[in-house]
Design an enzyme around this catalytic site. Structure first.
Site, mmCIF file in Angstrom:
data_model
loop_
_atom_site.group_PDB
_atom_site.id
_atom_site.type_symbol
_atom_site.label_atom_id
_atom_site.label_comp_id
_atom_site.label_asym_id
_atom_site.label_seq_id
_atom_site.Cartn_x
_atom_site.Cartn_y
_atom_site.Cartn_z
ATOM 1 N N HIS A 129 -28.795 -15.159 24.491
ATOM 2 C CA HIS A 129 -27.752 -14.980 25.499
ATOM 3 C C HIS A 129 -27.019 -16.282 25.848
ATOM 4 O O HIS A 129 -26.104 -16.264 26.650
ATOM 5 C CB HIS A 129 -28.365 -14.396 26.782
ATOM 6 C CG HIS A 129 -28.645 -12.924 26.676
ATOM 7 N ND1 HIS A 129 -29.381 -12.383 25.645
ATOM 8 C CD2 HIS A 129 -28.281 -11.881 27.465
ATOM 9 C CE1 HIS A 129 -29.460 -11.074 25.806
ATOM 10 N NE2 HIS A 129 -28.796 -10.741 26.905
ATOM 11 N N LEU A 154 -8.718 -2.819 10.706
ATOM 12 C CA LEU A 154 -8.876 -1.377 10.900
ATOM 13 C C LEU A 154 -9.595 -1.047 12.201
ATOM 14 O O LEU A 154 -10.532 -1.733 12.606
ATOM 15 C CB LEU A 154 -9.611 -0.767 9.707
ATOM 16 C CG LEU A 154 -8.838 -0.858 8.378
ATOM 17 C CD1 LEU A 154 -9.729 -0.426 7.205
ATOM 18 C CD2 LEU A 154 -7.574 -0.012 8.413
ATOM 19 N N HIS A 204 -4.072 3.257 -3.424
ATOM 20 C CA HIS A 204 -4.234 2.714 -2.061
ATOM 21 C C HIS A 204 -3.457 1.418 -1.841
ATOM 22 O O HIS A 204 -2.660 1.331 -0.915
ATOM 23 C CB HIS A 204 -5.727 2.481 -1.755
ATOM 24 C CG HIS A 204 -5.953 1.541 -0.610
ATOM 25 N ND1 HIS A 204 -6.056 1.977 0.688
ATOM 26 C CD2 HIS A 204 -6.046 0.184 -0.561
ATOM 27 C CE1 HIS A 204 -6.207 0.929 1.484
ATOM 28 N NE2 HIS A 204 -6.212 -0.165 0.753
ATOM 29 N N ASN A 225 -7.926 11.720 3.942
ATOM 30 C CA ASN A 225 -7.717 11.844 2.490
ATOM 31 C C ASN A 225 -8.988 11.556 1.695
ATOM 32 O O ASN A 225 -9.002 11.630 0.475
ATOM 33 C CB ASN A 225 -6.549 10.961 2.025
ATOM 34 C CG ASN A 225 -6.800 9.485 2.271
ATOM 35 O OD1 ASN A 225 -7.956 9.045 2.407
ATOM 36 N ND2 ASN A 225 -5.741 8.699 2.326
ATOM 37 N N ILE A 282 -10.395 9.035 0.805
ATOM 38 C CA ILE A 282 -10.356 7.915 -0.151
ATOM 39 C C ILE A 282 -10.220 6.627 0.630
ATOM 40 O O ILE A 282 -9.456 6.552 1.591
ATOM 41 C CB ILE A 282 -9.135 8.040 -1.103
ATOM 42 C CG1 ILE A 282 -9.285 9.221 -2.057
ATOM 43 C CG2 ILE A 282 -8.895 6.748 -1.884
ATOM 44 C CD1 ILE A 282 -10.273 9.021 -3.192
ATOM 45 N N ASP A 303 -32.869 -15.957 30.156
ATOM 46 C CA ASP A 303 -32.532 -14.950 29.137
ATOM 47 C C ASP A 303 -32.578 -15.514 27.719
ATOM 48 O O ASP A 303 -32.652 -14.762 26.743
ATOM 49 C CB ASP A 303 -31.163 -14.319 29.417
ATOM 50 C CG ASP A 303 -31.280 -13.115 30.350
ATOM 51 O OD1 ASP A 303 -32.403 -12.568 30.455
ATOM 52 O OD2 ASP A 303 -30.277 -12.733 30.972
ATOM 53 N N SER A 305 -22.767 -8.626 37.286
ATOM 54 C CA SER A 305 -23.054 -9.958 36.738
ATOM 55 C C SER A 305 -21.788 -10.762 36.492
ATOM 56 O O SER A 305 -21.766 -11.975 36.646
ATOM 57 C CB SER A 305 -23.791 -9.836 35.405
ATOM 58 O OG SER A 305 -24.968 -9.109 35.568
ATOM 59 N N GLU A 343 -17.829 -3.713 24.336
ATOM 60 C CA GLU A 343 -17.019 -4.930 24.468
ATOM 61 C C GLU A 343 -15.812 -4.935 23.537
ATOM 62 O O GLU A 343 -14.725 -5.374 23.909
ATOM 63 C CB GLU A 343 -17.866 -6.185 24.185
ATOM 64 C CG GLU A 343 -19.023 -6.415 25.142
ATOM 65 C CD GLU A 343 -20.280 -5.634 24.764
ATOM 66 O OE1 GLU A 343 -20.296 -4.998 23.680
ATOM 67 O OE2 GLU A 343 -21.249 -5.660 25.548
ATOM 68 N N HIS A 360 -2.317 -0.925 7.048
ATOM 69 C CA HIS A 360 -1.938 -1.226 5.659
ATOM 70 C C HIS A 360 -0.804 -0.321 5.198
ATOM 71 O O HIS A 360 -0.033 -0.685 4.326
ATOM 72 C CB HIS A 360 -3.153 -1.109 4.721
ATOM 73 C CG HIS A 360 -3.824 0.226 4.783
ATOM 74 N ND1 HIS A 360 -4.701 0.564 5.783
ATOM 75 C CD2 HIS A 360 -3.740 1.321 3.973
ATOM 76 C CE1 HIS A 360 -5.141 1.811 5.587
ATOM 77 N NE2 HIS A 360 -4.564 2.288 4.496
ATOM 78 N N HIS A 379 0.825 -1.208 0.000
ATOM 79 C CA HIS A 379 0.000 0.000 0.000
ATOM 80 C C HIS A 379 0.858 1.257 0.000
ATOM 81 O O HIS A 379 1.251 1.748 1.055
ATOM 82 C CB HIS A 379 -0.913 -0.001 1.222
ATOM 83 C CG HIS A 379 -1.783 -1.213 1.307
ATOM 84 N ND1 HIS A 379 -1.320 -2.444 1.708
ATOM 85 C CD2 HIS A 379 -3.102 -1.379 1.030
ATOM 86 C CE1 HIS A 379 -2.310 -3.319 1.690
ATOM 87 N NE2 HIS A 379 -3.408 -2.699 1.274
HETATM 88 C C1 LIG Z 1 -11.566 -4.547 9.729
HETATM 89 C C2 LIG Z 1 -11.022 -4.385 8.353
HETATM 90 N N1 LIG Z 1 -11.875 -4.367 7.314
HETATM 91 C C3 LIG Z 1 -11.404 -4.260 6.063
HETATM 92 C C4 LIG Z 1 -10.065 -4.181 5.813
HETATM 93 C C5 LIG Z 1 -9.540 -4.102 4.399
HETATM 94 N N2 LIG Z 1 -9.035 -2.741 4.133
HETATM 95 C C6 LIG Z 1 -7.744 -2.438 4.239
HETATM 96 S S1 LIG Z 1 -7.436 -0.823 3.967
HETATM 97 C C7 LIG Z 1 -9.066 -0.518 3.654
HETATM 98 C C8 LIG Z 1 -9.526 0.868 3.307
HETATM 99 C C9 LIG Z 1 -8.991 1.830 4.247
HETATM 100 O O1 LIG Z 1 -9.255 3.113 3.872
HETATM 101 P P1 LIG Z 1 -8.431 4.261 4.547
HETATM 102 O O2 LIG Z 1 -8.311 4.031 5.970
HETATM 103 O O3 LIG Z 1 -9.042 5.539 4.110
HETATM 104 O O4 LIG Z 1 -6.995 4.083 3.954
HETATM 105 P P2 LIG Z 1 -6.349 4.822 2.693
HETATM 106 O O5 LIG Z 1 -6.962 4.217 1.477
HETATM 107 O O6 LIG Z 1 -6.650 6.240 2.817
HETATM 108 O O7 LIG Z 1 -4.912 4.483 2.813
HETATM 109 C C10 LIG Z 1 -9.820 -1.673 3.782
HETATM 110 C C11 LIG Z 1 -11.279 -1.738 3.586
HETATM 111 C C12 LIG Z 1 -9.206 -4.196 6.936
HETATM 112 N N3 LIG Z 1 -7.899 -4.141 6.806
HETATM 113 N N4 LIG Z 1 -9.718 -4.273 8.178
HETATM 114 MG MG LIG Z 2 -8.449 7.181 3.278
#
Ligand SMILES: Cc1ncc(C[n+]2csc(CCOP(=O)(O)OP(=O)(O)O)c2C)c(N)n1
Ligand SMILES: [Mg+2]
Length: 652
Positions: free
Chosen positions: A461, A118, A258, A184, A186, A457, A372, A399, A67, A27
């Site tokens: 649960h 993420l 990206h 950004n 994007i 419950d 609990s 959580e 990434h 990336h």
């Molecule tokens: C939980 C999770 N879902 C999906 C992905 C796959 N993924 C990696 S980067 C990305 C997009 C991220 O966008 P952004 O944070 O804006 O990064 P940029 O393109 O600006 O570098 C996705 C969907 C991941 N790594 N983690």
């Molecule tokens: Mg972005």
């Protein structure tokens, strides 16, 4: 913008571009876009010492947007960390390179946490910031006074965990927490406007964060914002307007930069645009020297700090000292004096009551289920907004963030975090549990109401597949103790497992004591062991865990009346049993051909013990809402039914 700044930032950009190109995957866009912000941060603000990456009072830098890992590796190489050489950068994404696809935590490397899923890094950073405040209360502000910076992208902020974690951080007034938002606009599918129309300023301000909007390519604005946060009263987001793939004439500002190599032709153009006349991976001496100078500053800061620390080292060691073994041994003796029917969640509370002491390193909490989960004892002191002289966190109904925050707390220094919720909601914690295991962190998950035994419950649960799902996570110990003594032993094993997280799966309902004689040994550490036999010579082995060990014992006695003799094996932790010697496993597993298991959950994971000819009694459908004894009856988990079915099996 100064020429030097541009050149320093371009070092990051080109290392990233070239490494991704060579690996033919990765990336480049994020490191190109955030290079300016990272350069100013590392050059003028971040307190770190590449010669001692684990210096206790360093600022923490968390790359939540994992990434963009090449941003981090470039910075580590440029500032002089031994962990990342130019050769490791050339081996980006290759087997066993420290420069893995996404940052993977290793002590003493400068990689503070494993990121990539993420949003996790945001919760980790909140954990770092909490740990910093708590440690500061113990050691004093002279000694502990660092910041936590987290770089998060659009994606991190779309994830639900970001809301949970930032909301708690704002509530607690974690003033040393700074988010650098790579704004950004994007992500992978294209512009974020495809899916987001949040008003970020309003969003973050409503959490109690300060919000500063800057041009992320403007050195002065970056500087001003970072200067301002040094005296913040609340956590701060610096929203950096950046261009993804900055410098690429055809791909900047587009999702095409990206997550794939720019391509050789485009890279040529970027070199032209950014006026970079060096070969791939070449960092001119003059610039490398400048970067190394930045890295070298930290040594002097640490040296000064060390003088102070030496005087206070005793205090720190005191915090780190945990006398768990002796405490738990006396607890075991206490339990044997009382011998009454107790829920294992209650046994866990009694254990915690003995363990809780403001001077040790335990930090407890629960996601709004303190009463609990029995995670909070009378001795706990609550961590409140701006007041960190405590050892218990009300995480709220969060959580996922709780789990990610615990990872941060565990990574920070010597704290041992534990946190509670219902076992069913381990599903809400799962991504972070997985990372505790991957990062080898001692995080203890207290998960109560661990079966249909919770009763009324109902199926929403009642955990069914949770235990077997958790058991399939590598490097995670799933404990399901059967009584108070086992609960104490499981806690003990969890506390001493410095490289393995633990799940403590505990009951809501009362259980009769099984272990009635004192043994100094931790039998639960064997994973599975014999608790009863009805004759010297037996022809059946009954495995069970937790609440079903009592049922196994009743079944064993019932069968004995009909001269079918058996032994009962309590199996509080399959993972530990699987690690025992072959001779021990053989003794437990292969004494009889006939084997059954009883556990009020998915039965598949027991088949490895009972074999094809055996029978795993369990529940492989959703539960029911009713008083718990009625539900056990409904699913045939009674001594009558199990004895009847077992007799059929033995006859075969
Ligand atoms: C939980 C999770 N879902 C999906 C992905 C796959 N993924 C990696 S980067 C990305 C997009 C991220 O966008 P952004 O944070 O804006 O990064 P940029 O393109 O600006 O570098 C996705 C969907 C991941 N790594 N983690
Ligand atoms: Mg972005």
């Amino acid at each position: 913008m100064s020429k030097l700044h541009n050149q320093l930032a371009n070092c990051i950009r080109f290392l990233s571009i070239d490494a991704v190109q060579k690996a033919n995957s990765g990336h480049p866009g994020m490191p190109m876009g955030m290079a300016d912000v990272a350069t100013v941060l590392f050059k003028d603000y971040l307190k770190f010492n590449p010669k001692n990456p684990d210096w206790l009072n360093r600022d923490r830098f968390v790359l939540s947007a994992g990434h963009g890992s090449m941003l981090l590796y470039s910075l580590l190489y440029l500032t002089g960390y031994k962990s990342v050489s130019i050769n490791s950068i050339k081996k980006f994404r290759q087997l066993n390179s420290i420069c893995a696809g996404h940052p993977e935590y290793h002590p003493k490397t400068g990689i503070e946490t494993t990121t990539g899923p993420l949003g996790q890094g945001i919760a980790n950073a909140v954990g770092f910031a909490i740990a910093e405040e708590v440690l500061k209360k113990k050691l004093g502000e002279n000694l502990i006074n660092h910041k936590t910076y987290v770089l998060a992208g659009d994606g991190c902020l779309m994830e639900g965990i970001s809301h949970e974690a930032m909301s708690l951080a704002g509530h607690l007034k974690l003033k040393n927490l700074v988010m650098l938002f790579d704004n950004n606009k994007i992500s992978i599918d294209g512009p974020t406007s495809l899916a987001v129309s949040d008003n970020f300023k309003k969003r973050f301000e409503s959490y109690g964060w300060d919000y500063i909007l800057i041009d992320g390519h403007n050195e002065k604005q970056i500087n001003r914002a970072l200067k301002k946060v040094q005296n913040a009263k609340r956590p701060t987001v610096i929203s950096c307007k950046t261009k993804i793939g900055y410098g690429s004439p055809n791909k900047s500002g587009k999702s095409s930069s990206h997550g794939s190599p720019l391509g050789l032709d485009e890279i040529k153009l970027v070199r032209k645009v950014l006026n970079w006349n060096y070969k791939p991976f070449e960092i001119p001496n003059k610039l490398l020297k400048e970067w190394r100078k930045i890295g070298d500053k930290g040594q002097f800061i640490e040296k000064k700090w060390n003088k102070l620390f030496k005087k206070n080292k005793k205090k720190f060691n005191q915090v780190a000292k945990n006398n768990f073994k002796n405490i738990l041994d006396s607890e075991k003796k206490n339990a044997l004096k009382e011998l009454k029917s107790l829920a294992t969640r209650k046994s866990s509370e009694l254990t915690l009551n003995a363990l809780t002491n403001k001077d040790n390193s335990l930090i407890g909490g629960s996601a709004d289920l303190a009463g609990s989960n029995n995670t909070k004892t009378k001795k706990h002191k609550i961590i409140e907004p701006g007041k960190f002289d405590g050892n218990y966190i009300h995480y709220g109904v969060r959580e996922h963030a709780m789990s990610g925050i615990m990872n941060g707390i565990a990574l920070h220094s010597n704290f041992i975090p534990y946190g509670g919720t219902f076992l069913i909601f381990s599903d809400y914690c799962k991504p972070s549990i997985r990372l505790s295991a991957l990062m080898q962190q001692r995080v203890i998950y207290v998960m109560t109401h661990d079966s249909i035994g919770l009763g009324e419950d109902g199926p929403t649960h009642q955990p069914i597949e949770q235990l077997s799902g958790l058991r399939s996570i590598p490097n995670l110990n799933v404990f399901r103790p059967a009584d108070r003594v086992e609960t104490i032993e499981c806690w003990e094993h969890a506390l001493k497992s410095s490289k393995t997280p633990s799940i403590l799966s505990l009951t809501r309902q009362n259980l009769n004591p099984i272990r009635k004689k004192y043994s100094p040994n931790n039998k639960c550490s064997l994973g599975a062991y014999e608790v009863l036999r009805t004759n010297k010579k037996i022809k059946l082995t009954i495995f069970a865990s937790g609440s079903e060990v009592n049922l196994a014992i009743e079944t064993s006695h019932k069968l004995a009346k009909e001269k079918i003799y058996s032994k009962v094996v309590s199996a509080p932790c399959m993972e530990l049993f699987d690690q025992q010697s072959n001779s021990y496993k053989d003794k437990i597993l292969n004494e009889t051909k006939n084997k059954i298991s009883i556990e009020a959950g998915s039965s598949d994971c027991w088949k490895k013990y009972v074999g094809e000819s055996g029978k795993a009694f369990g529940i492989n459908e959703f539960g029911k809402s009713a008083p718990y004894k009625v539900i056990y009856n409904y699913f045939g988990l009674t001594k009558e039914n199990i004895a009847k079915e077992t007799k059929k099996l033995i006859k075969k």
